[in-house]
Motif scaffolding. Sequence first.
Motif, PDB file in Angstrom:
ATOM      1  N   LYS A   1       0.837  -1.210   0.000  1.00  0.00           N
ATOM      2  CA  LYS A   1       0.000   0.000   0.000  1.00  0.00           C
ATOM      3  C   LYS A   1       0.870   1.257   0.000  1.00  0.00           C
ATOM      4  O   LYS A   1       0.576   2.235  -0.692  1.00  0.00           O
ATOM      5  CB  LYS A   1      -0.939  -0.010   1.196  1.00  0.00           C
ATOM      6  CG  LYS A   1      -2.090  -0.993   0.962  1.00  0.00           C
ATOM      7  CD  LYS A   1      -3.073  -1.050   2.065  1.00  0.00           C
ATOM      8  CE  LYS A   1      -4.219  -1.992   1.663  1.00  0.00           C
ATOM      9  NZ  LYS A   1      -5.015  -2.421   2.770  1.00  0.00           N
TER      10      LYS A   1
ATOM     11  N   THR B   1       2.246   1.694  -3.444  1.00  0.00           N
ATOM     12  CA  THR B   1       1.222   2.118  -4.411  1.00  0.00           C
ATOM     13  C   THR B   1       0.933   3.607  -4.274  1.00  0.00           C
ATOM     14  O   THR B   1       0.933   4.342  -5.266  1.00  0.00           O
ATOM     15  CB  THR B   1      -0.073   1.313  -4.183  1.00  0.00           C
ATOM     16  OG1 THR B   1       0.244  -0.068  -4.281  1.00  0.00           O
ATOM     17  CG2 THR B   1      -1.118   1.657  -5.226  1.00  0.00           C
ATOM     18  N   ILE B   2       0.709   4.045  -3.058  1.00  0.00           N
ATOM     19  CA  ILE B   2       0.366   5.468  -2.881  1.00  0.00           C
ATOM     20  C   ILE B   2       1.573   6.341  -3.253  1.00  0.00           C
ATOM     21  O   ILE B   2       1.422   7.419  -3.842  1.00  0.00           O
ATOM     22  CB  ILE B   2      -0.152   5.761  -1.448  1.00  0.00           C
ATOM     23  CG1 ILE B   2      -0.874   7.119  -1.385  1.00  0.00           C
ATOM     24  CG2 ILE B   2       0.945   5.710  -0.419  1.00  0.00           C
ATOM     25  CD1 ILE B   2      -2.178   7.161  -2.100  1.00  0.00           C
TER      26      ILE B   2
ATOM     27  N   TRP C   1       1.593   6.752  -6.993  1.00  0.00           N
ATOM     28  CA  TRP C   1       0.579   7.733  -7.443  1.00  0.00           C
ATOM     29  C   TRP C   1       1.084   9.157  -7.197  1.00  0.00           C
ATOM     30  O   TRP C   1       0.931  10.039  -8.047  1.00  0.00           O
ATOM     31  CB  TRP C   1      -0.739   7.526  -6.697  1.00  0.00           C
ATOM     32  CG  TRP C   1      -1.559   6.359  -7.168  1.00  0.00           C
ATOM     33  CD1 TRP C   1      -1.843   5.232  -6.468  1.00  0.00           C
ATOM     34  CD2 TRP C   1      -2.216   6.206  -8.432  1.00  0.00           C
ATOM     35  NE1 TRP C   1      -2.629   4.375  -7.197  1.00  0.00           N
ATOM     36  CE2 TRP C   1      -2.872   4.956  -8.416  1.00  0.00           C
ATOM     37  CE3 TRP C   1      -2.295   6.997  -9.575  1.00  0.00           C
ATOM     38  CZ2 TRP C   1      -3.612   4.484  -9.494  1.00  0.00           C
ATOM     39  CZ3 TRP C   1      -3.039   6.525 -10.649  1.00  0.00           C
ATOM     40  CH2 TRP C   1      -3.679   5.278 -10.603  1.00  0.00           C
ATOM     41  N   LEU C   2       1.684   9.386  -6.034  1.00  0.00           N
ATOM     42  CA  LEU C   2       2.174  10.730  -5.713  1.00  0.00           C
ATOM     43  C   LEU C   2       3.315  11.133  -6.650  1.00  0.00           C
ATOM     44  O   LEU C   2       3.417  12.291  -7.057  1.00  0.00           O
ATOM     45  CB  LEU C   2       2.621  10.801  -4.243  1.00  0.00           C
ATOM     46  CG  LEU C   2       1.484  10.695  -3.221  1.00  0.00           C
ATOM     47  CD1 LEU C   2       2.033  10.705  -1.803  1.00  0.00           C
ATOM     48  CD2 LEU C   2       0.487  11.845  -3.396  1.00  0.00           C
TER      49      LEU C   2
ATOM     50  N   MET D   1       3.631  10.158  -9.678  1.00  0.00           N
ATOM     51  CA  MET D   1       3.021  10.482 -10.972  1.00  0.00           C
ATOM     52  C   MET D   1       2.438  11.898 -10.943  1.00  0.00           C
ATOM     53  O   MET D   1       2.572  12.651 -11.906  1.00  0.00           O
ATOM     54  CB  MET D   1       1.931   9.458 -11.305  1.00  0.00           C
ATOM     55  CG  MET D   1       2.505   8.171 -11.876  1.00  0.00           C
ATOM     56  SD  MET D   1       1.233   7.095 -12.517  1.00  0.00           S
ATOM     57  CE  MET D   1       0.798   6.205 -11.056  1.00  0.00           C
ATOM     58  N   ALA D   2       1.792  12.234  -9.821  1.00  0.00           N
ATOM     59  CA  ALA D   2       1.231  13.585  -9.695  1.00  0.00           C
ATOM     60  C   ALA D   2       2.358  14.625  -9.729  1.00  0.00           C
ATOM     61  O   ALA D   2       2.233  15.677 -10.369  1.00  0.00           O
ATOM     62  CB  ALA D   2       0.439  13.699  -8.395  1.00  0.00           C
TER      63      ALA D   2
END
Lengths: 213, 671
Positions: free
Chosen positions: A162, A165-166, A169-170, A172-173
Motif C-alpha cells: 500500500k 502504491t500510494i 501515485w504521488l 506520478m502527480a
Amino acid sequence: MPRIYLYTLYERIWHWLQATVIIILILTGMSIHFPDKLQIIGFVTAVRIHNTLAFILIANAFLALIYHLATGLFKQFIPERRNFLSMVIQQTAYYMGGIFKGDPHPFKRDQEHKLNPLQKITYLGILNILLPLQVASGFLMWGAQYWPEITNDFVPLVILGKIHTIGAWLFMAFVCGHVYLTTTGPTPLSYIKAMLTGWEEAEENPETRESTP
Amino acid sequence: MIRLWPLTFVFIAATALSQQSEHPALMLLDKNEENVLTSGGPVSLYATCGQCHDTDYITHNSYHVSAGLDEMAPPGHLSGERAWDISSGPFGRWDPLTYRLLTAKSEAELDLGTADWIRLFGSRHVGGGPAEISREGKPLEELQAGDDLDPETHVLNPNTGLPEKWDWQGSGSVEMNCFLCHLPNPDNSERIRELKAGRFRWAATATLARTGLVKRSESGWEWDREGFDEDGVCELPIRDPKSGNCGICHALVHYGQEPLDYKHDLDMRATETEGQVYSPQRISGSNMNLAGKDTLSCPWDIHAERLYQCTNCHYSVNNPAFSADKQVNKPGYPSFDSSRENTGDYLERPSHNFAKGSSASILLADSLDGSMRLCESCHDAEKTHTWHPNMKRHLRALACEACHIPRIHAPARSQVDWTVLTPEGQARIEYRGVKGSVDETSSLVTGWQPVLLAREKADRWLSLYPHNIISSWYWVAGDPERPVRLQELKLAFFLEGAYHPDIVSALDENGDRVLSRSELALDTPEKTEAVKKRLEAVGIHAPRIKGEMQPYSIHHNVVSFPWATRRCKDCHSRESRISQPLRLAAYVPGGVVPETIVRTNARMNGELRKTPDGGLEYRPASGDPQVYILGHDRSVWLDGIGLLAILGALAGVVVHGGLRLYIYRQRKKVK
C-alpha cells in the motif's frame, strides 16, 4: 538574451537518467498493478525491468547524494532560516498572479541557487519522505524472498504494497506538475533546453533578488 | 543378434523372479498356534506372522491400528474437538460424512457400540486396536455383557431401535489383518462381508479367499488342502504393501491396462472427499465422461506414472532404507546416526507408524506430522524454477501442490445434509465437478478447481495449499448437545417405509405427494419448522440445526510442468486463482451459516457469501497481511486517492496553463 551556466554535465546526466528511470518505473509499475487492464509488455518482463531499474534509480540517487554532499550543493535544498515563509508567499503570489502579467521570477537562479522556495519544500518532501519510503517499500517487497522474516515479523507485505502504491501515485502527480513547471521559464522550452545544454536564458529586465541572503 | 539371446533369457527370468514373493513358505496357525488344516479354525495373524515378526510391537506401533483408541477422552474434554467427540481418530471422532456417533461410556443413550463400529467402519480399519481391545485395555473377547448399557458390550438393533447384548465370545474380535496390505490381491469384499455379518474372527481368513487356500461353504470357511504341501505349509505372495493395498481404504488406485472406471464410494475416502485418483493412466484414457477429455493427456498423478508407490513417501518410520535421511524425532546432532536398525532388526520389528504429512483433516498421530518425504525431499525446486522472476518468494508462499494440482478431474463431495433423509435413510449429498447425478456414468464430469488455503508448512512458514471444503448440516439436541441419532431421524421422517405425511406436506413443492431430490431441502423457515416438529414428536428435545465446514487438503493428482499453473495472470490479476471462491452448498439448510471445524491446520479466514441462487460459497481472504499479490491485491480507495491526486495535478496544469496561454494571446492581439 543573456545566458547563465546552470547545470553541470553530471547534473544533466543524473537528471535525465533519473527521469527516464522514473517514467519507465511508472509504466512498468502500472503494468504490474493493473495487469489485466494495462498490459503493454508481459508481466514477467515488467517485473524484471521494474526491479532492475529500481536498483539503477537507487544507485543514481546515491551517487547524486555523494555529489551534492561533496560539492556542497546540498545546501540549495535547505530552506532559508529567515523570511522563508514570506519567500514562499512571494513565489506563490508569482504563480497565482505575476506569471500571468509577465512579471519576472521573484528569485534569481544560478548554479548554487537553482530552486525557488516552493521547489525547496517540494524536494524536501520528495527526497526525505517520498523517495526513501518508495525505495524502502519496494526494496523490502523485492527482498521478501530473501529475508521473509522482515515482512513476516515486522512490516507486513500488505502495508508495504500500500505504501508503494500510494507513493507511485504521488510520484506520478509530481511528474505532471514538474513537467508543466518547466514551461514557466522565459520561453516555454528554455528550462528544458537548460537541462539539456546546461545553459539557461536569463530573463530580460530582471527585477530579481537573491534567493539567499 | 544371436549373442543377445542369453541376455534376453536372463532378463525374462529376472523379471519373473521379481514378480515372485521373497517371503518364505509359512504355516497358517490358529489362535492356539495349531495348524489351521488340523483345527479348521480361523487363521490367527498374531500366531502365524508372530513366528518371525514381533506382532506385539507392530500392533502397538501403528496409528492405523489404534485409530484413536490411545487418544480417547470423555466428551467435551478434547481441545478443539466437538462437544461429543471422544477421540482424535476414527474411533471416537464423529464424522458428519458417516454420521453415526461412537457412544461414550458415560452416555445414557446408545448410538454406536464398539461391535457396531467394527461392522460399520471396519471396512476401513485394518483390525487390532479398538477391534480387539476394549477402552480399558481388556481383550474384547473377554467382555461379558451385563445389564448396564455399556457401548462395548451392546449394539443397537436397527429394526427395533433397542440396545442388544453383543456376544464377543461368539463373534470373536478382529486381529490386525496383515494380509490386507501384504498380499497383492486380498479379498476385501469377503473380509467386509464377514465384518458386517459380525463374524469378526473370520475376517482375516476371508481375506485369503482369492489365494485358493480357503473357500466359503454353506457351513462357513473351509481350508483347501490342495493349497498346502504335505507338511501343512503354504506359499503366499507376501510382499511389501503397494499402492493398490493402500487404495483399498484410501482412494481410487488404478494400475491396470484397462481404462480407469470411476465409482464413488465413501470407503475410497480421498477420492470421495478430494476427488483424488492415484493412477499412472492418462486421464484421457479413462472410461469417464470427462469434459475436454481429449486434451487431458496428462496422467492422473505424475508420481504414479513414474511408478512410485505410496510407501516411497509414507514409509515405515524405522525402515532403514527410507528413514536414513529423515531424522524423525531425533535431535539435529549428530548429523549421521549410525545406530539405526539394520534390515534384519527392521524385518522383525517393523514400525507400522507410517511417515505422514500434516493434512487438514487427518488429526491423529500428531507427533509424526511432517515425517514423510515431502516434495522438497526429492525435488530441488530452486533448480527447476529459475525461469521465475521472484522464485524464492513464490516457493515460500505457495506449496508445490498449489500450482502442480491445478484441477481435479473426479467429482468430490461438496455438501452433506443430514437435516433431511433420502428414501434410503441417508443424507442428501451434493458433489462438485459433475453435472447431473454422480451415480450416472453418463453424467458429465467437469472437474473442479481446488480452493487455496494457507497452512503451516513443516518449516513453520505459511503456504497456500489446494483444498476441498465439505460443508455439513445436521440436527443436534440435548444439553450437552449431541447429533440426533439416525434412528430418531428415521422415525421422524418415515412411517411404514414411506415418508411421513407431515414431512411430505411440508416439503412437497409441486403437490404430487412425492418428494423429489430437489424438494429434499430445508430452504425455508416453514420447512425447517415442520421437520423440527416431527423430531419433537418422536421425543427429541429442542432440536436445532448445526452446520460445519471441514477442509480437506489435496496432495495427490500431481501434474508435471506442462499442466501446472504457470501463467502469471492466473494469479496476478483481479480474477486471481488465489481468491477463486469455492461453492460450498446448493442451498443453506435452515439458513444456518456453517462454522469452520476448530481442529484443522488450514486457515479459514475468508468469507462466506450467499450466491444469488440461494447457495453458499467460500471466498478466500485476500487481505492476509503476509500475502500481497501484485496485480490482485489492489485497494480501490487507495487507487482512487492516487487517481484524484493525478487528476488534481492535471486540472491545475490545464487551468494554469490555459490561463497563461489565454493571457499571452490577448496581449499579442493588443500589441
